[in-house]
Design a protein around this motif. Structure first.
Motif, PDB file in Angstrom:
ATOM      1  N   GLY A 135       0.789  -1.215   0.000  1.00 24.21           N
ATOM      2  CA  GLY A 135       0.000   0.000   0.000  1.00 24.21           C
ATOM      3  C   GLY A 135       0.825   1.269   0.000  1.00 24.21           C
ATOM      4  O   GLY A 135       2.060   1.251  -0.005  1.00 24.21           O
ATOM      5  N   ILE A 136       0.143   2.401   0.052  1.00 22.92           N
ATOM      6  CA  ILE A 136       0.780   3.705  -0.102  1.00 22.92           C
ATOM      7  C   ILE A 136       1.829   3.967   0.978  1.00 22.92           C
ATOM      8  O   ILE A 136       2.937   4.435   0.687  1.00 22.92           O
ATOM      9  N   LEU A 137       1.525   3.670   2.219  1.00 19.34           N
ATOM     10  CA  LEU A 137       2.480   3.962   3.294  1.00 19.34           C
ATOM     11  C   LEU A 137       3.765   3.167   3.145  1.00 19.34           C
ATOM     12  O   LEU A 137       4.872   3.684   3.367  1.00 19.34           O
ATOM     13  N   SER A 138       3.641   1.894   2.753  1.00 18.82           N
ATOM     14  CA  SER A 138       4.822   1.033   2.734  1.00 18.82           C
ATOM     15  C   SER A 138       5.753   1.323   1.562  1.00 18.82           C
ATOM     16  O   SER A 138       6.950   1.011   1.647  1.00 18.82           O
ATOM     17  N   ILE A 139       5.252   1.940   0.496  1.00 17.30           N
ATOM     18  CA  ILE A 139       6.130   2.118  -0.682  1.00 17.30           C
ATOM     19  C   ILE A 139       6.825   3.481  -0.677  1.00 17.30           C
ATOM     20  O   ILE A 139       7.617   3.759  -1.575  1.00 17.30           O
ATOM     21  N   HIS A 140       6.534   4.309   0.308  1.00 17.03           N
ATOM     22  CA  HIS A 140       7.233   5.588   0.432  1.00 17.03           C
ATOM     23  C   HIS A 140       8.500   5.428   1.272  1.00 17.03           C
ATOM     24  O   HIS A 140       8.513   4.664   2.246  1.00 17.03           O
ATOM     25  N   ALA A 141       9.527   6.149   0.905  1.00 17.78           N
ATOM     26  CA  ALA A 141      10.687   6.263   1.796  1.00 17.78           C
ATOM     27  C   ALA A 141      10.253   7.013   3.054  1.00 17.78           C
ATOM     28  O   ALA A 141       9.311   7.802   3.025  1.00 17.78           O
ATOM     29  N   ARG A 142      10.955   6.760   4.160  1.00 17.51           N
ATOM     30  CA  ARG A 142      10.540   7.333   5.444  1.00 17.51           C
ATOM     31  C   ARG A 142      10.422   8.866   5.377  1.00 17.51           C
ATOM     32  O   ARG A 142       9.483   9.460   5.904  1.00 17.51           O
ATOM     33  N   HIS A 143      11.354   9.517   4.705  1.00 11.95           N
ATOM     34  CA  HIS A 143      11.383  10.980   4.710  1.00 11.95           C
ATOM     35  C   HIS A 143      10.261  11.602   3.880  1.00 11.95           C
ATOM     36  O   HIS A 143       9.954  12.791   4.028  1.00 11.95           O
ATOM     37  N   GLU A 144       9.616  10.802   2.977  1.00  8.17           N
ATOM     38  CA  GLU A 144       8.571  11.361   2.131  1.00  8.17           C
ATOM     39  C   GLU A 144       7.193  10.770   2.445  1.00  8.17           C
ATOM     40  O   GLU A 144       6.206  11.104   1.801  1.00  8.17           O
ATOM     41  N   ARG A 145       7.133   9.903   3.444  1.00  5.58           N
ATOM     42  CA  ARG A 145       5.893   9.208   3.766  1.00  5.58           C
ATOM     43  C   ARG A 145       4.826  10.185   4.245  1.00  5.58           C
ATOM     44  O   ARG A 145       5.097  11.047   5.074  1.00  5.58           O
ATOM     45  N   PRO A 146       3.590  10.050   3.749  1.00  5.11           N
ATOM     46  CA  PRO A 146       2.519  10.955   4.198  1.00  5.11           C
ATOM     47  C   PRO A 146       2.042  10.601   5.594  1.00  5.11           C
ATOM     48  O   PRO A 146       2.187   9.477   6.063  1.00  5.11           O
ATOM     49  N   ALA A 147       1.446  11.593   6.241  1.00  7.49           N
ATOM     50  CA  ALA A 147       0.819  11.361   7.547  1.00  7.49           C
ATOM     51  C   ALA A 147      -0.575  10.771   7.318  1.00  7.49           C
ATOM     52  O   ALA A 147      -1.345  11.286   6.509  1.00  7.49           O
ATOM     53  N   TRP A 148      -0.870   9.720   8.071  1.00  5.45           N
ATOM     54  CA  TRP A 148      -2.136   9.009   7.889  1.00  5.45           C
ATOM     55  C   TRP A 148      -3.033   9.243   9.102  1.00  5.45           C
ATOM     56  O   TRP A 148      -2.638   8.981  10.237  1.00  5.45           O
ATOM     57  N   SER A 149      -4.236   9.747   8.826  1.00  8.45           N
ATOM     58  CA  SER A 149      -5.218   9.992   9.886  1.00  8.45           C
ATOM     59  C   SER A 149      -6.432   9.106   9.633  1.00  8.45           C
ATOM     60  O   SER A 149      -7.347   9.501   8.887  1.00  8.45           O
ATOM     61  N   PRO A 150      -6.470   7.895  10.218  1.00  4.54           N
ATOM     62  CA  PRO A 150      -7.577   6.965   9.947  1.00  4.54           C
ATOM     63  C   PRO A 150      -8.944   7.541  10.284  1.00  4.54           C
ATOM     64  O   PRO A 150      -9.916   7.308   9.560  1.00  4.54           O
ATOM     65  N   SER A 151      -9.026   8.307  11.379  1.00  5.20           N
ATOM     66  CA  SER A 151     -10.335   8.843  11.766  1.00  5.20           C
ATOM     67  C   SER A 151     -10.857   9.858  10.754  1.00  5.20           C
ATOM     68  O   SER A 151     -12.075   9.997  10.559  1.00  5.20           O
ATOM     69  N   LEU A 152      -9.957  10.575  10.122  1.00  4.51           N
ATOM     70  CA  LEU A 152     -10.344  11.550   9.100  1.00  4.51           C
ATOM     71  C   LEU A 152     -10.329  10.952   7.701  1.00  4.51           C
ATOM     72  O   LEU A 152     -10.709  11.611   6.739  1.00  4.51           O
ATOM     73  N   ARG A 153      -9.841   9.698   7.607  1.00  6.24           N
ATOM     74  CA  ARG A 153      -9.713   9.010   6.312  1.00  6.24           C
ATOM     75  C   ARG A 153      -8.901   9.869   5.339  1.00  6.24           C
ATOM     76  O   ARG A 153      -9.296  10.075   4.181  1.00  6.24           O
ATOM     77  N   LYS A 154      -7.745  10.308   5.781  1.00  7.51           N
ATOM     78  CA  LYS A 154      -6.984  11.265   4.992  1.00  7.51           C
ATOM     79  C   LYS A 154      -5.486  11.013   5.099  1.00  7.51           C
ATOM     80  O   LYS A 154      -4.955  10.717   6.170  1.00  7.51           O
ATOM     81  N   LEU A 155      -4.795  11.126   3.976  1.00  8.28           N
ATOM     82  CA  LEU A 155      -3.342  11.083   3.895  1.00  8.28           C
ATOM     83  C   LEU A 155      -2.863  12.478   3.526  1.00  8.28           C
ATOM     84  O   LEU A 155      -3.407  13.118   2.613  1.00  8.28           O
ATOM     85  N   GLU A 156      -1.805  12.974   4.212  1.00 10.68           N
ATOM     86  CA  GLU A 156      -1.273  14.299   3.919  1.00 10.68           C
ATOM     87  C   GLU A 156       0.237  14.210   3.720  1.00 10.68           C
ATOM     88  O   GLU A 156       0.960  13.717   4.581  1.00 10.68           O
ATOM     89  N   TRP A 157       0.708  14.717   2.580  1.00 11.90           N
ATOM     90  CA  TRP A 157       2.131  14.758   2.286  1.00 11.90           C
ATOM     91  C   TRP A 157       2.706  16.100   2.730  1.00 11.90           C
ATOM     92  O   TRP A 157       1.983  17.105   2.859  1.00 11.90           O
ATOM     93  N   ALA A 158       3.994  16.132   2.933  1.00 12.32           N
ATOM     94  CA  ALA A 158       4.653  17.361   3.396  1.00 12.32           C
ATOM     95  C   ALA A 158       4.532  18.487   2.387  1.00 12.32           C
ATOM     96  O   ALA A 158       4.566  19.669   2.752  1.00 12.32           O
ATOM     97  N   ASN A 159       4.403  18.164   1.099  1.00 15.48           N
ATOM     98  CA  ASN A 159       4.301  19.203   0.069  1.00 15.48           C
ATOM     99  C   ASN A 159       2.882  19.745  -0.088  1.00 15.48           C
ATOM    100  O   ASN A 159       2.608  20.565  -0.964  1.00 15.48           O
ATOM    101  N   GLY A 160       1.937  19.260   0.736  1.00 17.46           N
ATOM    102  CA  GLY A 160       0.576  19.761   0.687  1.00 17.46           C
ATOM    103  C   GLY A 160      -0.410  18.863  -0.034  1.00 17.46           C
ATOM    104  O   GLY A 160      -1.624  19.105   0.009  1.00 17.46           O
ATOM    105  N   ALA A 161       0.085  17.847  -0.734  1.00 17.47           N
ATOM    106  CA  ALA A 161      -0.819  16.907  -1.409  1.00 17.47           C
ATOM    107  C   ALA A 161      -1.651  16.155  -0.376  1.00 17.47           C
ATOM    108  O   ALA A 161      -1.153  15.825   0.712  1.00 17.47           O
ATOM    109  N   VAL A 162      -2.910  15.911  -0.713  1.00 19.43           N
ATOM    110  CA  VAL A 162      -3.832  15.242   0.197  1.00 19.43           C
ATOM    111  C   VAL A 162      -4.601  14.163  -0.562  1.00 19.43           C
ATOM    112  O   VAL A 162      -5.036  14.370  -1.695  1.00 19.43           O
TER     113      VAL A 162
END
Length: 385
Positions: free
Chosen positions: A55-82
């Motif tokens: 899945g998405i979390l596992s294929i990202h390198a640690r430094h670029e991995r998005p933040a995952w908020s299960p309760s909000l059902r949302k992934l957020e990247w450091a560059n602003g992508a959601v």
């Protein structure tokens, strides 16, 4: 992307999302990407598309991995992508949000597939080039058929065996031995769309219900040959099918050895070799194409082979219909998988094959089973054990 189980569809979808999220925006004023992730259920989307081993979390390198908020059902990247996660069980949840990309996983299994897909299309309105990716094991649903017919849709196909390096060898060996070539295997392993023609004489369900791994001792075996009129590149194939019948009157289709572009001595040699291998009782040969030549060329290859000449006096559909009834009565078994023959059977209707080609495999099968089950019984050849 149409693919079999374990073929790498999820990894491909996740890498595609990663590329979209980390890419530069289409316009300078667009600060970030907005991505929709749609699974069969929210649980499927979370456990497979986001948190799964591919899945998405596992294929990202640690430094670029998005933040995952299960309760909000949302992934957020450091560059602003959601990326927002949605369930195909709730099409209305896609009303209102807007996106410039979407990944739809296992769409062929969605409960409300048309409604969910429609709502998604209205939401893809951001950026210069909104795009979407579908990863699914195919089923013959109308939406997938429309994709395949749409020139604006790029279609990729992948088989389970193509990803063998990343699969447990025991798994691959087990599923290939059990399912390769069957309807289920072609759908779940090869990523093929398998469907029945509504007016076809045969159905895949009937064939599947009567498939067996090995034939019992047989009282009589024949090899049927439907010779082509010529051996040119545009000529029909030479239908060659071996079948037998047990003492209880059940027939078994043993092998489909049909081949294309063979000269008469070549198809005769192939038919005789099959006859020898199965220790058959006779070769059944249609004589409409070439008459005595068809039987004569076999005798030149091996004069000791008993040849039964048959002549078609009725159309293919009328000849095939009584044989299809034998299948419906569960009196015919296919031994193992015979995918090309089965495709032909399940595509043959009153107007012939949808391709317009000659049903050479079916013709040979019909001659073999007609000889075994629909003619006056012949005495089996005595075999020396």
């Amino acid at each position: 992307m149409l693919g079999g189980r374990g073929a790498g569809k999820t990894r491909t979808g996740a890498e595609w999302v990663r590329g979209i999220a980390l890419a530069q925006p289409d316009f300078a004023h667009q600060s970030s990407r907005r991505i929709a992730l749609i699974g069969e259920t929210f649980s499927d989307a979370r456990n497979v598309m986001v948190e799964g081993p591919a899945g998405i979390l596992s294929i990202h390198a640690r430094h670029e991995r998005p933040a995952w908020s299960p309760s909000l059902r949302k992934l957020e990247w450091a560059n602003g992508a959601v990326a927002h996660v949605f369930s195909a069980e709730d099409p209305d949840s896609l009303r209102g949000p807007q996106f410039d990309a979407a990944w739809a996983d296992e769409l062929a299994k969605w409960k409300h597939v048309e409604e969910t897909w429609d709502m998604l299309q209205f939401g893809l309105r951001l950026g210069a080039h909104p795009r979407q990716m579908v990863t699914t094991t195919p089923r013959p649903i109308p939406l997938i058929k429309r994709f395949l017919a749409d020139p604006s849709v790029a279609v990729s196909r992948v088989r389970t065996s193509d990803n063998a390096e990343n699969l447990a060898p025991v798994f691959l060996d087990t599923v290939m031995r059990r399912y390769a070539g069957t309807r289920l295997g072609r759908q779940e392993l090869d990523g093929d769309i398998i469907e029945d023609r509504p007016d076809a004489l045969w159905t895949r369900d009937v064939i599947e219900e009567n498939r067996i791994a090995a034939a019992p001792p047989l009282a009589r075996i024949v090899v049927a040959v439907d010779p082509p009129a010529s051996s040119s590149k545009r000529a029909d194939s030479c239908g060659i099918v071996a079948a037998g019948m047990d003492e209880n009157g059940i027939a078994y289709v043993l092998e489909d050895a049909t081949a294309a572009h063979l000269k008469p001595p070549e198809w005769a040699a192939k038919a005789v070799a099959l006859y020898r291998r199965f220790e058959a009782d006779a070769l059944v040969v249609e004589t409409n194409q070439g008459g005595e030549m068809a039987t004569g060329v076999i005798r030149e290859v091996d004069p000791s082979v008993p040849v039964i000449g048959v002549r078609a006096t009725r159309g293919k559909y009328l000849r095939a219909e009584p044989v299809s009834v034998l299948y419906a009565q569960a009196r015919v078994r296919h031994v193992g998988a015979l995918p090309e023959l089965e495709d032909e059977l399940c595509d043959f209707g009153p107007g012939g094959l949808t391709s317009g080609r000659s049903p050479d495999r079916m013709d040979a099968l019909v001659w073999a089973l007609t000889e075994l089950m629909l003619r006056e019984k012949r005495e089996p050849r005595v075999r020396v054990l």
